[in-house]
Design an enzyme around this catalytic site. Structure first.
Site, mmCIF file in Angstrom:
data_model
loop_
_atom_site.group_PDB
_atom_site.id
_atom_site.type_symbol
_atom_site.label_atom_id
_atom_site.label_comp_id
_atom_site.label_asym_id
_atom_site.label_seq_id
_atom_site.Cartn_x
_atom_site.Cartn_y
_atom_site.Cartn_z
ATOM 1 C CB ALA A 1 -51.524 -47.762 -29.369
ATOM 2 N N GLY B 1 -51.014 -50.339 -33.810
ATOM 3 C CA GLY B 1 -52.361 -51.054 -33.437
ATOM 4 C C GLY B 1 -53.345 -50.897 -34.345
ATOM 5 C CD GLU C 1 -50.576 -54.749 -32.886
ATOM 6 O OE1 GLU C 1 -50.922 -53.663 -32.368
ATOM 7 O OE2 GLU C 1 -49.750 -55.505 -32.254
ATOM 8 C CD GLU D 1 -46.288 -51.036 -33.253
ATOM 9 O OE1 GLU D 1 -45.843 -50.789 -34.539
ATOM 10 O OE2 GLU D 1 -47.610 -51.351 -33.339
HETATM 11 N N1 3HC Z 1 -51.036 -41.431 -30.397
HETATM 12 C C1 3HC Z 1 -51.430 -40.176 -29.807
HETATM 13 N N2 3HC Z 1 -51.429 -39.050 -30.450
HETATM 14 C C2 3HC Z 1 -50.938 -39.087 -31.950
HETATM 15 C C3 3HC Z 1 -50.750 -40.410 -32.314
HETATM 16 C C4 3HC Z 1 -50.977 -41.445 -31.688
HETATM 17 N N3 3HC Z 1 -50.774 -42.737 -31.976
HETATM 18 N N4 3HC Z 1 -50.383 -40.105 -33.703
HETATM 19 C C5 3HC Z 1 -50.552 -38.761 -34.182
HETATM 20 N N5 3HC Z 1 -50.924 -38.121 -32.805
HETATM 21 C C6 3HC Z 1 -50.953 -36.614 -32.590
HETATM 22 C C7 3HC Z 1 -49.915 -36.026 -32.825
HETATM 23 O O1 3HC Z 1 -49.269 -35.784 -31.441
HETATM 24 C C8 3HC Z 1 -50.488 -34.769 -33.144
HETATM 25 O O2 3HC Z 1 -50.982 -34.003 -32.099
HETATM 26 P P1 3HC Z 1 -51.087 -32.388 -31.905
HETATM 27 O O3 3HC Z 1 -51.634 -31.909 -33.138
HETATM 28 O O4 3HC Z 1 -51.402 -31.958 -30.662
HETATM 29 O O5 3HC Z 1 -49.322 -31.971 -32.025
HETATM 30 C C9 3HC Z 1 -51.504 -34.875 -33.966
HETATM 31 O O6 3HC Z 1 -51.829 -36.352 -33.612
HETATM 32 C C10 3HC Z 1 -51.320 -35.159 -35.307
HETATM 33 O O7 3HC Z 1 -50.262 -35.877 -35.987
HETATM 34 P P2 3HC Z 1 -49.081 -35.419 -36.835
HETATM 35 O O8 3HC Z 1 -48.946 -33.881 -36.690
HETATM 36 O O9 3HC Z 1 -47.890 -36.324 -36.679
HETATM 37 O O10 3HC Z 1 -49.997 -35.518 -38.410
HETATM 38 P P3 3HC Z 1 -49.260 -36.063 -39.677
HETATM 39 O O11 3HC Z 1 -50.736 -35.909 -40.556
HETATM 40 O O12 3HC Z 1 -48.193 -35.307 -40.031
HETATM 41 O O13 3HC Z 1 -49.004 -37.604 -39.525
HETATM 42 C C11 3HC Z 1 -49.554 -39.821 -38.736
HETATM 43 C C12 3HC Z 1 -50.197 -38.454 -39.140
HETATM 44 C C13 3HC Z 1 -48.417 -40.601 -39.912
HETATM 45 C C14 3HC Z 1 -50.439 -40.708 -38.261
HETATM 46 C C15 3HC Z 1 -48.365 -39.629 -37.700
HETATM 47 O O14 3HC Z 1 -49.070 -38.784 -36.659
HETATM 48 C C16 3HC Z 1 -47.789 -40.792 -36.924
HETATM 49 O O15 3HC Z 1 -46.997 -41.149 -37.577
HETATM 50 N N6 3HC Z 1 -48.310 -41.059 -35.644
HETATM 51 C C17 3HC Z 1 -47.720 -42.144 -35.092
HETATM 52 C C18 3HC Z 1 -48.234 -43.450 -35.504
HETATM 53 C C19 3HC Z 1 -47.605 -44.518 -34.793
HETATM 54 O O16 3HC Z 1 -46.516 -44.635 -34.349
HETATM 55 N N7 3HC Z 1 -48.637 -45.599 -34.419
HETATM 56 C C20 3HC Z 1 -48.024 -46.533 -33.704
HETATM 57 C C21 3HC Z 1 -48.463 -46.602 -32.209
HETATM 58 S S1 3HC Z 1 -47.826 -47.450 -31.106
HETATM 59 C C22 3HC Z 1 -48.894 -48.951 -31.228
HETATM 60 O O17 3HC Z 1 -49.822 -48.867 -32.014
HETATM 61 C C23 3HC Z 1 -48.647 -49.964 -30.293
HETATM 62 C C24 3HC Z 1 -49.558 -51.287 -30.426
HETATM 63 O O18 3HC Z 1 -48.754 -52.088 -31.111
HETATM 64 C C25 3HC Z 1 -50.140 -51.589 -29.245
#
Ligand code: 3HC
Ligand code: NAI
Length: 712
Positions: A63, A103, A106, A126
């Site tokens: 998400a 997400g 999911e 999450e």
């Molecule tokens: N939402 C919004 N922005 C995100 C994001 C997300 N889920 N994931 C990454 N970004 C953004 C980062 O803030 C960063 O922005 P910036 O360049 O402006 O600083 C950019 O994308 C690149 O991210 P990284 O620097 O972290 O890139 P990497 O290549 O090092 O890592 C990744 C990639 C492994 C995908 C890492 O970004 C990550 O772990 N992201 C989060 C994944 C996550 O937590 N997903 C679950 C979200 S909650 C959810 O899905 C709820 C659902 O159950 C309803």
């Protein structure tokens, strides 16, 4: 809002591609786009099956966290997108590459088939954001993988490889070619066979027959970490329980949504989401004048490196560089120490092999990348040198002189000092612009934090290179200014001083540590001190002239001083390395801390000698006295522009010192959990109680911001 997905066709296969760089986060435009494309594909008679994939580097990585903002995101919610996919009257194949997280996973679970590239990873992170997989993840996941796996993965947030995902039944097939073409081939195959609609939501939970036992064990495991910990893991478990205990899938989803609401509105989730963005914000550095920054400064290439000093830190730093494929020269002053260092690196490599993190061939490669040497002349071609010799300015200066004389003019000269003045080291070189601090944390090959210290003359290019290198070697690089202890250790000194005063006044070490652990730190101050070795601080204080004959025992350089740590060292209690420190470890290198009557006797004798009336100290006082001076120092650091934003200080404390992420770091905690007016008022209260400790003086920036917050 533009639509962030497109539908194209290859023969009878529709391809729905998500287009939202960099990570295809499932923001409003993506959710809308997927829904529209799926409906179009359904109504297009030329399409018989659909492939869902991500453009660029990844399948949706979750998400859009920036949409959370303390309330639920607007627009079509993710759950309705999943219903559209699952109910489509044509089979949908998720073609996963990159990282299908949260997400994203999911979404994949709502598809009828899942293909995964062998290099991809997946998981439910999450929990690290203080929430749970709330788009039916807790209900669907135990229907594709065993309940015990689902619990382990969702409550830990662990990412897994494609191979593991396949072995756990999460994906149907692994592929190694072009992911879209592989998806199309697979979809063509399915389209040619009799139609089977595989809806995960209609399947039974795998392992439900032993559910009670599985939940009991998981609850026990999580409860052991629950005191002072985040609430999300236990809530994840409760949500998964719904998959077994609720009478229908829909009721399970409602249960999941209710728990998500509780989490989302808790302060913890907001703090953990702040922590996620803070860690990324620190890579966008800028100098205090704002003119030089990460956007306008290019890094130099670093192809080779050297480390000087093969002790505790030098070997860990060398291992870190080698692991990222950087050829590294390790320099020592003495063959015996060099051999010891090389053996230590050999052990670290063997450990990686034993843990199956690297193959024997990869281990061999690491050995060939390492070049041990006793000759500084070998430094002549390297791009960067990191010195990790004894913490002594004279020795460091001698080493910097040699490095400057022997390294090529473009080489960067870095120091791993934990406290000392980077500018003073730069003065003995002809290249102050190329001198910088790189403060790794022990063990350097494990700890993610790397505090990079800019000297007065450090050039933008040097900073950019070191910040870039930090990321390349898997560290969270935080740029800070030059002062004694920089950011982390400078704040730590405040916390350490108060923790010691508390044991002089009435607490025992385990009582202080217990309060800190209840707050959420993994270890208390005295446990950490024993782990690091009490002699390190002792030597540093000696270097500063704080230890020596003729000084009043409890008052030095104009302020209250606690000699408790010195007393420990002078009685042979150096911490784990000598088997005893504040605690007893049973043997040299032992790790389990036990209360020690000898320590307690030393403390009580000290109190007797100085006629100190020990008193019972409430946990609230322990907490405030350990944390508030540290926070006050954080504000001073901002005021002096040693750090340029809260995120730098918070990231340092969360990644290097164990500050609990669910409170967001000291600055976030002060502003959002306690409130600055309260902190300010308590600083004044303790200042009146302890007029001989200068660190209770509230910093001007804190005072001003507290006044502003009080007016709101
Ligand atoms: N939402 C919004 N922005 C995100 C994001 C997300 N889920 N994931 C990454 N970004 C953004 C980062 O803030 C960063 O922005 P910036 O360049 O402006 O600083 C950019 O994308 C690149 O991210 P990284 O620097 O972290 O890139 P990497 O290549 O090092 O890592 C990744 C990639 C492994 C995908 C890492 O970004 C990550 O772990 N992201 C989060 C994944 C996550 O937590 N997903 C679950 C979200 S909650 C959810 O899905 C709820 C659902 O159950 C309803
Ligand atoms: P250590 O005592 O384990 O190792 C220092 C090594 O440097 C020794 O092997 C010594 O032989 C070698 N050495 C000394 N002078 C040398 C010279 N002129 N040329 C080549 N080699 C030389 O020390 P440790 O703990 O590794 O610390 C090194 C530096 O890292 C210090 O500045 C320390 O403050 C800093 N640091 C230490 C941390 C820790 O937890 N130990 C954490 C973060 C930084």
């Amino acid at each position: 809002m533009t639509t962030m997905a497109e539908l194209t066709r290859r023969g009878i296969i529709g391809i729905v591609k998500v287009k939202h760089p960099p990570v295809n986060a499932l923001s409003y435009g993506v959710r809308k786009g997927i829904t529209e494309c799926m409906k179009k594909a359904e109504s297009d008679p030329a399409i018989q099956a659909v492939v869902l994939c991500g453009d660029g580097r990844t399948f949706p990585a979750g998400a859009d966290i920036s949409e959370f903002g303390g309330k639920f995101a607007e627009g079509p919610d993710l759950r309705s997108v999943l219903v559209t996919i699952e109910n489509l009257r044509k089979p949908v194949v998720a073609a996963i590459h990159g990282t299908a997280l949260g997400g994203g996973l999911e979404v994949a679970l709502s598809c009828h088939y899942r293909l995964m590239h062998t290099t991809a990873r997946t998981g439910f992170p999450e929990v690290a954001l203080g929430i749970l997989p709330a788009a039916t993840g807790t209900q669907r996941f135990p229907r594709v993988t065993h309940l015990a796996n689902a619990i382990e993965m969702i409550t830990s947030g662990r990412h897994i490889t494609a191979k593991e995902a396949h072995s756990k039944g999460i994906v149907d097939k692994l592929v190694s070619g072009d992911i879209i073409q592989e998806g199309v081939t697979f979809a063509n195959d399915i389209a040619s066979k009799p139609y089977r609609h595989l809806m995960v939501s209609t399947k039974p939970v795998i392992g439900a027959e032993n559910a009670q036992q599985i939940f009991d064990e998981a609850r026990k495991r999580l409860a052991s970490r629950a005191v002072g910990g985040p609430i999300a893991p236990m809530m994840c478990l409760k949500a998964i329980e719904g998959a077994v205990k609720m009478p229908t899938f829909e009721k399970g989803i409602q249960h999941e949504a209710d728990l998500m609401y509780l989490l989302m509105t808790s302060g913890q989730a907001r703090a953990q989401q702040y922590a996620f963005f803070a860690e990324r914000a620190v890579s966008k550095w800028e100098l205090p004048d704002g003119a030089t920054n990460s956007r306008n400064t290019k890094p130099k290439a670093v192809k080779t490196a050297a480390v000087i000093g093969a002790g505790t830190m030098g070997t860990g730093i060398a291992m870190t560089l080698l692991s990222r494929g950087i050829p590294t020269i390790l320099i020592e002053q003495d063959q015996k120490f060099l051999d010891r260092g090389v053996a230590a690196i050999g052990k670290l490599i063997a450990y990686q092999v034993n843990k199956k993190r690297i193959s024997n061939e990869q281990a061999q490669k690491l050995h060939t990348l390492l070049k041990p040497s006793l000759h500084y002349a070998d430094l002549k071609d390297v791009d960067i040198v990191i010195e990790a010799v004894f913490e002594n300015m004279d020795i460091k200066k001698t080493v910097f002189r040699k490095m400057d004389a022997l390294c090529k003019p473009s080489a960067i000269l870095a120091s791993n000092t934990s406290n000392l003045n980077i500018d003073e080291m730069a003065t003995v070189t002809k290249r102050p612009g190329s001198v910088i601090g790189m403060h790794f944390f022990a063990p350097a090959n494990v700890m993610r934090l790397l505090e990079n210290i800019r000297g007065r003359q450090t050039s933008g290019e040097t900073i950019a290179t070191v910040m870039d290198l930090s990321k390349r070697i898997g560290k969270v690089g935080v740029l800070v200014g030059n002062c004694y202890g920089f950011v982390g250790n400078r704040m730590l000194h405040m916390y350490g001083a108060e923790a010691s005063f508390l044991i002089e006044e009435g607490c025992l070490p385990h009582e202080v540590d217990q309060c800190i652990k209840v707050f959420g730190f993994p270890m208390g101050f005295f446990q950490v001190a024993d782990l690091s070795g009490l002699d390190i601080g002792y030597k540093a204080r000696k270097g500063l002239g704080l230890i020596g004959k003729g000084l009043p025992e409890r008052f030095r350089f104009g302020q209250r001083y606690s000699p408790i740590s010195d007393i420990m060292v002078e009685n042979g209690r150096l911490g784990q390395k000598s088997g005893k420190g504040y605690y007893n470890y049973g043997k040299i290198g032992g790790r389990v801390p036990e209360r020690d009557p000898e320590t307690e006797e030393l403390i009580l004798n000290f109190c007797k000698k100085h006629n100190i009336q020990r008193r019972r100290i409430a946990p609230q006082e322990v907490m405030e006295r350990c944390l508030y001076p540290l926070i006050n120092e954080g504000f001073k650091i901002l005021q002096e522009k040693i750090a340029t934003k809260d995120e730098e200080i918070d990231t340092i404390w969360m990644t290097g010192y164990g500050w609990p992420r669910h409170t967001g770091g000291p600055m976030y905690y002060a502003r959002n959990f306690v409130g600055l007016p309260k902190i300010y008022e308590r600083l004044l209260y303790y200042k009146a109680q302890f007029p001989d400790s200068k660190h209770w003086e509230p910093c001007e920036l804190l005072r001003k911001e507290a006044m502003q917050q009080a007016k709101l």
